[in-house]
Every structure is written in C-alpha cells, then in structure tokens.
Design an enzyme around this catalytic site. Structure first.
Site, PDB file in Angstrom:
ATOM      1  N   HIS A 219       0.809  -1.222   0.000  1.00  0.00           N
ATOM      2  CA  HIS A 219       0.000   0.000   0.000  1.00  0.00           C
ATOM      3  C   HIS A 219       0.841   1.271   0.000  1.00  0.00           C
ATOM      4  CE1 HIS A 219      -3.731   2.014  -0.487  1.00  0.00           C
ATOM      5  NE2 HIS A 219      -3.188   2.963   0.237  1.00  0.00           N
ATOM      6  N   TYR A 223       1.611   5.263  -2.779  1.00  0.00           N
ATOM      7  CA  TYR A 223       1.955   6.673  -2.539  1.00  0.00           C
ATOM      8  C   TYR A 223       3.329   7.015  -3.113  1.00  0.00           C
ATOM      9  CZ  TYR A 223      -2.284   6.205  -0.030  1.00  0.00           C
ATOM     10  OH  TYR A 223      -3.597   5.929   0.244  1.00  0.00           O
ATOM     11  N   HIS A 380     -10.891   0.720  -9.676  1.00  0.00           N
ATOM     12  CA  HIS A 380     -10.306   1.745  -8.795  1.00  0.00           C
ATOM     13  C   HIS A 380      -8.875   2.083  -9.214  1.00  0.00           C
ATOM     14  CE1 HIS A 380      -8.452   3.489  -5.237  1.00  0.00           C
ATOM     15  NE2 HIS A 380      -7.707   2.410  -5.051  1.00  0.00           N
ATOM     16  N   PHE A 381      -8.052   1.055  -9.386  1.00  0.00           N
ATOM     17  CA  PHE A 381      -6.645   1.431  -9.553  1.00  0.00           C
ATOM     18  C   PHE A 381      -6.292   1.882 -10.969  1.00  0.00           C
ATOM     19  CE2 PHE A 381      -5.880  -3.346  -9.516  1.00  0.00           C
ATOM     20  CZ  PHE A 381      -5.310  -3.486 -10.773  1.00  0.00           C
ATOM     21  N   HIS A 382      -7.207   1.664 -11.923  1.00  0.00           N
ATOM     22  CA  HIS A 382      -6.928   2.235 -13.244  1.00  0.00           C
ATOM     23  C   HIS A 382      -7.208   3.740 -13.281  1.00  0.00           C
ATOM     24  CE1 HIS A 382      -6.406  -1.903 -14.573  1.00  0.00           C
ATOM     25  NE2 HIS A 382      -5.761  -1.380 -15.614  1.00  0.00           N
ATOM     26  N   ARG A 443     -12.135 -10.307 -10.519  1.00  0.00           N
ATOM     27  CA  ARG A 443     -10.925  -9.829 -11.189  1.00  0.00           C
ATOM     28  C   ARG A 443     -10.041 -11.041 -11.499  1.00  0.00           C
ATOM     29  NH1 ARG A 443      -7.025  -7.099  -6.528  1.00  0.00           N
ATOM     30  NH2 ARG A 443      -5.683  -6.831  -8.341  1.00  0.00           N
ATOM     31  N   ARG A 444      -8.968 -10.827 -12.271  1.00  0.00           N
ATOM     32  CA  ARG A 444      -7.945 -11.840 -12.537  1.00  0.00           C
ATOM     33  C   ARG A 444      -8.535 -13.183 -12.992  1.00  0.00           C
ATOM     34  NH1 ARG A 444      -3.820 -10.620  -7.466  1.00  0.00           N
ATOM     35  NH2 ARG A 444      -2.719  -8.973  -8.547  1.00  0.00           N
TER      36      ARG A 444
HETATM   37 FE1  HAS Z   1      -6.073   2.101  -3.606  1.00  0.00          FE
HETATM   38  C1  HAS Z   1      -6.512  -1.320  -3.816  1.00  0.00           C
HETATM   39  C2  HAS Z   1      -7.918   2.180  -0.764  1.00  0.00           C
HETATM   40  C3  HAS Z   1      -5.481   5.487  -3.309  1.00  0.00           C
HETATM   41  C4  HAS Z   1      -3.730   1.902  -6.114  1.00  0.00           C
HETATM   42  N1  HAS Z   1      -5.301   0.597  -4.757  1.00  0.00           N
HETATM   43  C5  HAS Z   1      -5.632  -0.739  -4.700  1.00  0.00           C
HETATM   44  C6  HAS Z   1      -4.882  -1.460  -5.678  1.00  0.00           C
HETATM   45  C7  HAS Z   1      -4.061  -0.542  -6.311  1.00  0.00           C
HETATM   46  C8  HAS Z   1      -4.340   0.736  -5.726  1.00  0.00           C
HETATM   47  C9  HAS Z   1      -3.051  -0.824  -7.399  1.00  0.00           C
HETATM   48  O1  HAS Z   1      -8.838   0.184   1.351  1.00  0.00           O
HETATM   49  C10 HAS Z   1      -5.009  -2.947  -5.998  1.00  0.00           C
HETATM   50  C11 HAS Z   1      -4.002  -3.820  -5.311  1.00  0.00           C
HETATM   51  C12 HAS Z   1      -4.230  -5.248  -5.732  1.00  0.00           C
HETATM   52  O2  HAS Z   1      -3.831  -5.604  -6.849  1.00  0.00           O
HETATM   53  O3  HAS Z   1      -4.863  -6.002  -4.994  1.00  0.00           O
HETATM   54  N2  HAS Z   1      -6.630   3.553  -2.318  1.00  0.00           N
HETATM   55  C13 HAS Z   1      -7.422   3.387  -1.235  1.00  0.00           C
HETATM   56  C14 HAS Z   1      -7.652   4.673  -0.595  1.00  0.00           C
HETATM   57  C15 HAS Z   1      -6.954   5.596  -1.324  1.00  0.00           C
HETATM   58  C16 HAS Z   1      -6.303   4.890  -2.386  1.00  0.00           C
HETATM   59  C17 HAS Z   1      -8.481   4.945   0.606  1.00  0.00           C
HETATM   60  N3  HAS Z   1      -4.857   3.436  -4.547  1.00  0.00           N
HETATM   61  C18 HAS Z   1      -4.748   4.767  -4.243  1.00  0.00           C
HETATM   62  C19 HAS Z   1      -3.734   5.378  -5.074  1.00  0.00           C
HETATM   63  C20 HAS Z   1      -3.249   4.356  -5.872  1.00  0.00           C
HETATM   64  C21 HAS Z   1      -3.957   3.149  -5.513  1.00  0.00           C
HETATM   65  C22 HAS Z   1      -3.345   6.813  -5.016  1.00  0.00           C
HETATM   66  C23 HAS Z   1      -2.187   4.369  -6.909  1.00  0.00           C
HETATM   67  C24 HAS Z   1      -1.504   5.422  -7.245  1.00  0.00           C
HETATM   68  N4  HAS Z   1      -7.035   0.702  -2.525  1.00  0.00           N
HETATM   69  C25 HAS Z   1      -7.679   0.939  -1.342  1.00  0.00           C
HETATM   70  C26 HAS Z   1      -8.114  -0.348  -0.770  1.00  0.00           C
HETATM   71  C27 HAS Z   1      -7.716  -1.342  -1.638  1.00  0.00           C
HETATM   72  C28 HAS Z   1      -7.043  -0.658  -2.727  1.00  0.00           C
HETATM   73  C29 HAS Z   1      -8.831  -0.578   0.486  1.00  0.00           C
HETATM   74  C30 HAS Z   1      -7.915  -2.857  -1.486  1.00  0.00           C
HETATM   75  C31 HAS Z   1      -9.136  -3.309  -2.193  1.00  0.00           C
HETATM   76  C32 HAS Z   1      -9.282  -4.808  -2.121  1.00  0.00           C
HETATM   77  O4  HAS Z   1     -10.272  -5.244  -1.547  1.00  0.00           O
HETATM   78  O5  HAS Z   1      -8.451  -5.548  -2.665  1.00  0.00           O
HETATM   79  C33 HAS Z   1      -6.862   7.076  -1.009  1.00  0.00           C
HETATM   80  O6  HAS Z   1      -5.501   7.446  -0.852  1.00  0.00           O
HETATM   81  C34 HAS Z   1      -7.545   7.920  -2.022  1.00  0.00           C
HETATM   82  C35 HAS Z   1      -7.633   9.367  -1.592  1.00  0.00           C
HETATM   83  C36 HAS Z   1      -8.010  10.244  -2.735  1.00  0.00           C
HETATM   84  C37 HAS Z   1      -8.882  11.245  -2.681  1.00  0.00           C
HETATM   85  C38 HAS Z   1      -9.187  12.005  -3.947  1.00  0.00           C
HETATM   86  C39 HAS Z   1      -8.705  13.439  -3.932  1.00  0.00           C
HETATM   87  C40 HAS Z   1      -9.018  14.059  -5.252  1.00  0.00           C
HETATM   88  C41 HAS Z   1      -8.140  14.770  -6.004  1.00  0.00           C
HETATM   89  C42 HAS Z   1      -8.618  15.268  -7.344  1.00  0.00           C
HETATM   90  C43 HAS Z   1      -9.329  16.577  -7.206  1.00  0.00           C
HETATM   91  C44 HAS Z   1      -9.646  17.199  -8.504  1.00  0.00           C
HETATM   92  C45 HAS Z   1      -9.342  18.456  -8.807  1.00  0.00           C
HETATM   93  C46 HAS Z   1      -9.732  18.969 -10.130  1.00  0.00           C
HETATM   94  C47 HAS Z   1      -8.587  19.371  -7.905  1.00  0.00           C
HETATM   95  C48 HAS Z   1      -9.567  11.622  -1.442  1.00  0.00           C
HETATM   96  C49 HAS Z   1      -6.767  15.104  -5.565  1.00  0.00           C
HETATM   97  C50 HAS Z   1     -10.458  20.266  -9.935  1.00  0.00           C
HETATM   98  C51 HAS Z   1     -10.859  20.771 -11.255  1.00  0.00           C
HETATM   99  C52 HAS Z   1     -11.420  21.928 -11.418  1.00  0.00           C
HETATM  100  C53 HAS Z   1     -11.842  22.342 -12.773  1.00  0.00           C
HETATM  101  C54 HAS Z   1     -11.690  22.796 -10.280  1.00  0.00           C
END
Ligand code: HAS
Length: 580
Positions: A219, A223, A380-382, A443-444
């Site tokens: 995990h 980051y 999610h991860f794509h 998946r997979r």
């Molecule tokens: Fe995740 C599974 C929870 C973030 C990647 N994640 C995965 C896997 C990958 C992955 C590769 O809790 C699969 C692993 C596998 O093969 O089994 N993930 C989270 C949570 C976050 C999170 C809570 N993941 C990421 C990031 C990744 C990533 C970043 C890659 C870079 N994830 C999980 C969990 C699993 C999981 C479980 C396990 C699932 C399972 O059952 O197997 C958080 O860090 C996300 C926080 C993000 C936000 C979004 C903020 C929004 C932003 C955009 C704002 C837009 C703007 C545009 C500013 C709160 C920054 C404004 C535009 C205007 C015009 C104004």
C-alpha cells in the site's frame, strides 16, 4: 541549466528504456480486456498465456515504468533545483542495476517462468531470476538517494541556513525516504521466503506472513507512485495554467507530504480484510488509518483547485466574481508553450477524483467485503495509478525528453489529445469494471473461457455487457497511448533544434509561511516508523503464532497441485517407511 553528458544519458535512459517496455505492457492490458470480454476465447494468444500476459501488464506498467521514470524525475529535480552535480558513477550503477534487474525479471516473465502477477506474494512461486531481478531493480532505484540526493540535500541546507528546500525537492526527497522504509518488509519476504522456496532450499513457507509483509509494502507503494504526481501538481501545474500562476499555499503542500509520511504505512491490512489469519480489530485500526491517509489527498484537491482558481482569476478579471465559470478558462487543450502539459494533469485529476471515491469505498471495512476480488478493484486502480499517475509520468517524460534533447515536441496536437482519450477510455473502463464488480464479476479471471462463455455451466449473461464495454474502453485507452507514443518517438527521432537544457516551470507560492516544523523531516519519520512497527506487531504475531517459516507448499498457475513438496508429505512418507 545545461546537463553534462553522462548524467544526461542516464536520465534519458531511465525514461526511454521503460517506455520501450511499456509498449508491451499496454498491449497486454488490451489483451486482458479482450480475454475477459470473451473476444479471445483461449488460454493463450500469440504464445503468451493469460496469467503470463497479466503478470507482464502489471509488472511492466505498475512497477518498472513507474519506478524508473520516478527515479529519472527525482534526478532531474535534484539537479535543477539544487544546482549541484550528480555523480556519474552513482548514476550509472543505479541505472545498470535497474536495467539488468528488469531484463532478468522480463526473461522469467516472457519465458513463462514467473506467472505470479504483479502482487508476487506466496504461495505462487516464480523462477529465482524474477525475484533477483526485482531486487536489483528496487536496490538500483534507491542508490541515487543515498549517494547523490541525500548528500546534496544536506550540503544545500548547510549553504542556505534558515531557507526552505525547494518544494519539488522536498516532495521527491520525502517520497524516496518513504520508498526505502517500505522496501524493508518486501525485502524480508523476498530474501527469506521467496528466494529459498524458489531455489528449492525450503519446501514450505508461511503464506500469511508473506502476504502481510507484501502488503506492508504494497500500500505505501501506491503513494510512492502518487507523490511525484503531486509534486508536479504543486509546482508545475499552477505555473503553466496561465503562464504566471501561483501555488495557493506552500505550507499546505508540505503539510500534505508530512501527512503521507505518517499515514502511508499503518494501512496495509486493508488489502487483507478477508484473510482469517489476522484478528479483525487490527484490520479495523488499519481501516481507520486508511481514512487518515485520504486526508492529504483531500488537502491536495483543495490546494490544487485553489491554485487554479486564484491563477485563472488573476489572469482573467472578467471571471473574478464567478463561482464556476472560471473553469472554462483552464487551457484543457492548448498548443501554446508548455500548456500542452495542463491536459495531462487535468485529465489525471478528473480520473483521480473517481479513484479517490472508489478508494474510500474499498477502505470501508464492511463495504470492502462486497467489492474485494471483484473487477471493482482494478476499476479503482486504473483511475489512480492508471490515471493521474500514468498521465503525469507520460506527460513529464515527453517534457523532459524534449528539453534534455533540445528538441521541439513533435505532433503536439496528438500529444494534447492523448490524455483526453486516455481519460475518456479510463472513465468508461472504470464504470464498466466497477458496476460489474458490484454485481460480483471477479478480477484476474479469464472470463471468456468460463463466466462469459455461453457453453459453460458458469455462464453469467449479466456480466457480458460490462465486459464488452470495458473492451471497447480499452481500445480508446490504447488509441490515447498511440497518440502519445507517436509524439514521444517523433520527438526523439526529430532533429535537435536548440540547446539541450533542463528546466521545470515552477510556481511561486501565494501564501509562503515559514513553518519550520514542516521542514524538519527526522521527527516525522521517527514517528512514522514507530507507528508502522506498532501497527504491524499484533498482525505479525497473529500470522506467525503457528510457526514462522513453514505452513504451505508453493504453487504455480497451471494446476492446483503443489510444485514443492510439503513437509507433512515428507513426514508421512518417512512414517510409512518406518512402519514397514
Ligand atoms: Fe487504492 C486497492 C484504498 C489510493 C492503487 N489501490 C488498490 C490497488 C491498487 C491501488 C493498485 O482500502 C489494488 C491492489 C491489488 O492488486 O490487490 N486507495 C485506497 C484509498 C486511497 C487509495 C483509501 N490506490 C490509491 C492510489 C493508488 C492506488 C493513489 C495508486 C496510485 N485501494 C484501497 C483499498 C484497496 C485498494 C482498500 C484494497 C481493495 C481490495 O479489496 O483488494 C486514497 O488514498 C484515495 C484518496 C483520494 C482522494 C481524492 C482526492 C481528489 C483529487 C482530485 C481533485 C480534482 C481536482 C480537479 C482538484 C480523497 C486530488 C479540480 C478541477 C477543477 C476544474 C476545479
């Protein structure tokens, strides 16, 4: 600034080499979608098996491409902002280790000796070359930190007492120290569990321990991918969005990085919610920390949006009083100067918005039980690693190559459209995978041979439409990549038109408070390591209480019969022989 010969070659190599491999990685992504939609109804295609292709897709895209380009970006950031030379010997050792390691792992994967997927935890066993290759890649990637970046960082701070290190350096440095910490658990399982099993030195290993150690790395790893993108969002995006834009708050950005130091580690059990070996209470604690690690991303969303709003409103007084109309002034598609990069960041941000929401869904302990091991998770991860992270790395690769080689970006129109095609494709892909996942689509799985095959007793017609939609989306994504690749290789192959330089557009901060606590890293890292260890001790006790080393034999993807000889089988044989 000018970059001297040898170091420049290394940085370019760290970009071009993984991108050549990325072509295979992307191809195997398309193949996945075609297998899963039943468009390919076979165990293999063009000599590459389903799980072999899936391993290549994950390892190349998520491990090799990200790691090498992140090191290249780190090298460039340290050079440009600190104006201190990097040592060619250090750079070459690091680069060659990464290349040799990657080639070893690639050999094992391409010859079908390492069909273990990119989450290579036990009991699946690969050829030793895969593990040794992966180890070389990872060790090579931390060498610049120890022998170039850290000494240069310390020297710079001595020469500039009381000054803050440039924000980009801060982000890259924090990220790489986190990288070193997170490598510890995965190195333990690779060295003490995987390599001995794969060499035949042991016949059984503790699978729960291996999975726990892997996810203690797995995990925080996300980051490690994300923070370079955030570094770009804080420093480059606000500047180029108008040409002279500002970062809203320097301290908010640094605070977000500090929160990542604290909360990136005690969260890995959220990948193991369904595993019986770990007590539920510890999983709940990790679930709560996972909500904590979402906070710096929310802070980033606020700071980036505020930077965009401030910069646009400064530039265009006519939208100063608008609530949302200023959004229309963002140069989503612009060929002017460096503004083409805006499209990569904006498309990435829009995807990450979805990735954040689905991440929170995953993290919610009980809801995770609905989506775990379904296509919801790749959905999610794509939009995270395959969205904001990949788009930022593709954008910055093209940018750095053009600067370092003194070339203009060729086919700039394609380069600007590429991220939007990628965005559109990924959004459709995410929708199809998520909704199908909620309906239970695993998946997979080579679904074309099973759940999506009308002749199979397992046939699930309700998944067909979603799988076909994801295959359609995969074509759009690949088209986006082709647009980008035409521009990237076109730029590399075009003649040099100006001086080779290294420079990054950098926004100054609107609010630039001193906040010395945010610039002293040692206390934060000390607390972080303590939290990491404390949060894992109970879980490690749980998974080792029935024995540290022996538990289960090794398997491969071909059939459910163990490929190593279990200890219990040996004992049974000895007992029978003795009885006779
Ligand atoms: Fe995740 C599974 C929870 C973030 C990647 N994640 C995965 C896997 C990958 C992955 C590769 O809790 C699969 C692993 C596998 O093969 O089994 N993930 C989270 C949570 C976050 C999170 C809570 N993941 C990421 C990031 C990744 C990533 C970043 C890659 C870079 N994830 C999980 C969990 C699993 C999981 C479980 C396990 C699932 C399972 O059952 O197997 C958080 O860090 C996300 C926080 C993000 C936000 C979004 C903020 C929004 C932003 C955009 C704002 C837009 C703007 C545009 C500013 C709160 C920054 C404004 C535009 C205007 C015009 C104004």
């Amino acid at each position: 600034m000018k970059v001297e010969g040898s170091v420049k070659t290394v940085i370019l190599g760290e970009i071009i080499f993984p991108i050549l491999l990325l072509v295979f990685g992307i191809y195997h992504g398309l193949m996945q979608a075609l297998y899963r939609a039943g468009i390919i109804k076979d165990m293999s295609f063009l000599g590459i098996e389903y799980y072999q292709g899936l391993t290549l897709h994950g390892v190349i895209n998520a491990v090799v491409f990200t790691t090498m380009v992140i090191v290249a970006f780190g090298n460039a950031v340290f050079l440009y902002y600190l104006k201190k030379p990097l040592r060619p010997a250090v750079q070459w050792v690091s680069f060659l280790m990464m290349v040799i390691g990657t080639l070893m792992a690639a050999w094992a994967m391409f010859t079908g000796k390492a069909n273990v997927l990119y989450t290579f935890y036990l009991p699946l066993v690969a050829h030793p070359a895969f593990y040794i290759g992966a180890a070389l890649l990872l060790v090579g990637s931390i060498i610049p930190l120890f022998f170039d970046w850290a000494p240069n960082y310390i020297a710079w701070r001595k020469e500039h007492p009381g000054e803050k290190v440039p924000l980009a350096v801060f982000g890259v440095f924090v990220n790489h120290i986190m990288w070193v910490i997170m490598l510890v658990p995965v190195v333990i399982t690779v060295v003490f569990q995987m390599i001995p099993l794969s060499l035949g030195i042991t016949q059984e290993e503790n699978v729960s321990l291996s999975r726990t150690l892997f996810w203690a790395f797995g995990h925080p790893l996300v980051y490690f991918w994300l923070l370079p993108a955030y570094t770009m969002l804080y420093t480059i995006l606000p500047k180029i969005v108008t040409g002279d834009g500002k970062l809203y708050s320097d301290s908010a950005a640094r605070f977000a990085f500090i929160l990542f130091i604290l909360f990136s580690f005690p969260v890995g059990l959220h990948h193991q919610f369904t595993e019986p070996a770990v007590t539920n209470n510890y999983k709940l604690i990790h679930a709560l920390f996972t909500f904590g690690v979402a906070v710096p991303s929310m802070l980033t969303a606020f700071t980036v949006a505020a930077s965009l709003e401030y910069s646009i409103k400064q530039k265009y007084p006519e939208v100063r009083d608008s609530l949302f109309y200023w959004w229309t002034k963002i140069p989503y598609i612009s060929l002017e100067g460096d503004k083409w990069l805006v499209s990569y960041f904006m498309a990435g941000l829009f995807l990450f918005f979805v990735g954040g929401i689905t991440g929170i869904v995953n993290a919610s302990y009980n809801v995770n039980l609905v989506v775990h091991n379904t296509s919801f998770v790749p959905g999610h991860f794509h939009t995270t690693v395959g969205g904001l992270v990949t788009l930022s790395l593709l954008g910055i690769s093209l940018y750095m190559v053009s600067k370092l080689m003194g070339k203009d970006i060729r086919f700039k129109g394609l380069a600007v459209l590429a991220p939007w095609l990628w965005w559109q494709g990924m959004l459709i892909f995410e929708y199809a995978m998520s909704v199908a996942g909620i309906h239970g689509f695993p998946r997979r799985t080579n679904a074309g041979l099973s759940y999506l095959n009308p002749e199979s007793p397992l046939y699930r017609p309700e998944w067909v439409g979603y799988a076909e939609l994801s295959a359609f989306a995969a074509f759009i994504i690949v088209l986006g990549f082709v647009f980008w690749a035409v521009s990237f290789f076109g730029t590399i192959l075009s003649p040099k038109v100006r001086e080779e330089t290294l420079e990054f557009p950098t926004a100054s901060a609107l609010h630039d408070e001193k906040a010395p606590a945010l610039n002293r890293l040692t206390p934060w890292f000390t607390v972080s390591v303590l939290l990491f260890v404390l949060s894992y001790l109970p879980a490690l006790y749980d998974v080792t209480k029935r024995g540290v080393f022996f538990d289960s034999p090794g398997y491969n993807d071909k059939n459910p019969v163990p490929i190593t000889k279990p200890q219990s089988a040996k004992e049974e044989k000895t007992n029978t022989a003795e009885a006779k």
